[in-house]
Scaffold this active site. Sequence first.
Site, PDB file in Angstrom:
ATOM      1  N   ASP A   1      -9.393 101.308  70.811  1.00 15.41           N
ATOM      2  CA  ASP A   1     -10.421 100.314  70.484  1.00 15.41           C
ATOM      3  C   ASP A   1     -11.118 100.661  69.172  1.00 15.41           C
ATOM      4  OD1 ASP A   1     -11.944  98.049  70.801  1.00 15.41           O
ATOM      5  OD2 ASP A   1     -13.345  98.918  72.242  1.00 15.41           O
ATOM      6  N   LEU A   2     -10.333 100.938  68.131  1.00 13.49           N
ATOM      7  CA  LEU A   2     -10.920 101.245  66.822  1.00 13.49           C
ATOM      8  C   LEU A   2     -11.334  99.941  66.148  1.00 13.49           C
ATOM      9  CD1 LEU A   2      -8.597 104.127  65.579  1.00 13.49           C
ATOM     10  CD2 LEU A   2     -10.967 104.307  66.365  1.00 13.49           C
TER      11      LEU A   2
END
Length: 377
Positions: free
Chosen positions: A230-231
């Site tokens: 979840d960058l």
Amino acid sequence: MSAGNDHRPQALTKPALGEKEAAELVDRVFGLKVTWLRPLPSYDDQNFHVRVSTNKGAAEGAEEFVLKITNSEDSREPELIEVQTQAMMFLGAEGFPSATPYLTKDGNIMSLEPGDAGPENKKYLVRLLTYLPGTPVAKIATNPQLLFEIGKLAASLDKALAEKFHHPSVKSLHRGQFIWNLANVPLLDQYIYALGQNKYRAVVEQVIEQFKGKVMPKLSSFRACINHGDLNDHNILVHSSSDSLENPEYRVSGILDFSDMSYGYYVFEVAIAIMYMMIESPDPLGVGGHVLAGFESVVPLTAEERGTLFLLVSGRFAQSLVIAAHTALLYPENKEYLMITAKTGWKHLVTMYEVGQDAVEKKWFETAQTYKQHMPA
């Protein structure tokens, strides 16, 4: 932006503590006196920015933390939260700017605490994490240098976890039905109802079908690793090391939210990073080449991995947009935060399909190639 471990996030699992309760929790569990506290936006956990008074010897001061109260569904898997937290500590020791936990009064990295006194008797895992300084990428104008750095960060992080991170509970990161794992785009079939009957539904259905036919058969040929997962532009903090307003030199000062960590593939991480960096960009289709170049400066992709990049980016758009619509039905009071990606996400996804896979990938790959021409052999 996790939606729980199970692939059916139907129950209302988000904590709903008041500020007074949160301050009392910090005192009771961590033995710290809160002097200031405010809620932070979150998907399905509950977060507070907390300042506490400290008394170190004769000097008095203040420290800042994030109180993270994990949703009741994920809190039923303490092994998973434990390994995610240990991974953050490992990355911190490796030089990555990740948060570290403040230990409870009992010397643990987290504590299982009762929630409200409702009939379901929900319990929530509670952690106090160091507060990281910096500005979210979502609040700045990105430039090629920063996009390259984010791609490089994504590859370096996955590589460190894959090659050096060892923990007895690491197997808990094999989250087979986890809705946010990019391999699980086909599971969106059961949530697509949340879109209603609108013009976007056909695009998502096309994404899912192409993913089933062209990505799923190739997964076994991809190189596996542990993904942060979840960058996004709210989970990466940056600081400018340049005084120039026209050409700021950004460095990453913080990596947030490891709740979507799971076993996946290197190509998943770069696809996720590309998708989220597109969200606020004035040139969304131009983003991918810079992120890809940064990633490949550490982990070059194989031809097969490169060949699915467009469909993986599209798949992440579909996940984000469909699950946000579904979750907004459960938590209408949190709709504004849940639908952040949707503001521009639909437009970008539709544009990708109008321009076509060949043209988009050509743009990405040609941009990435220009970096290789200027790098030392």
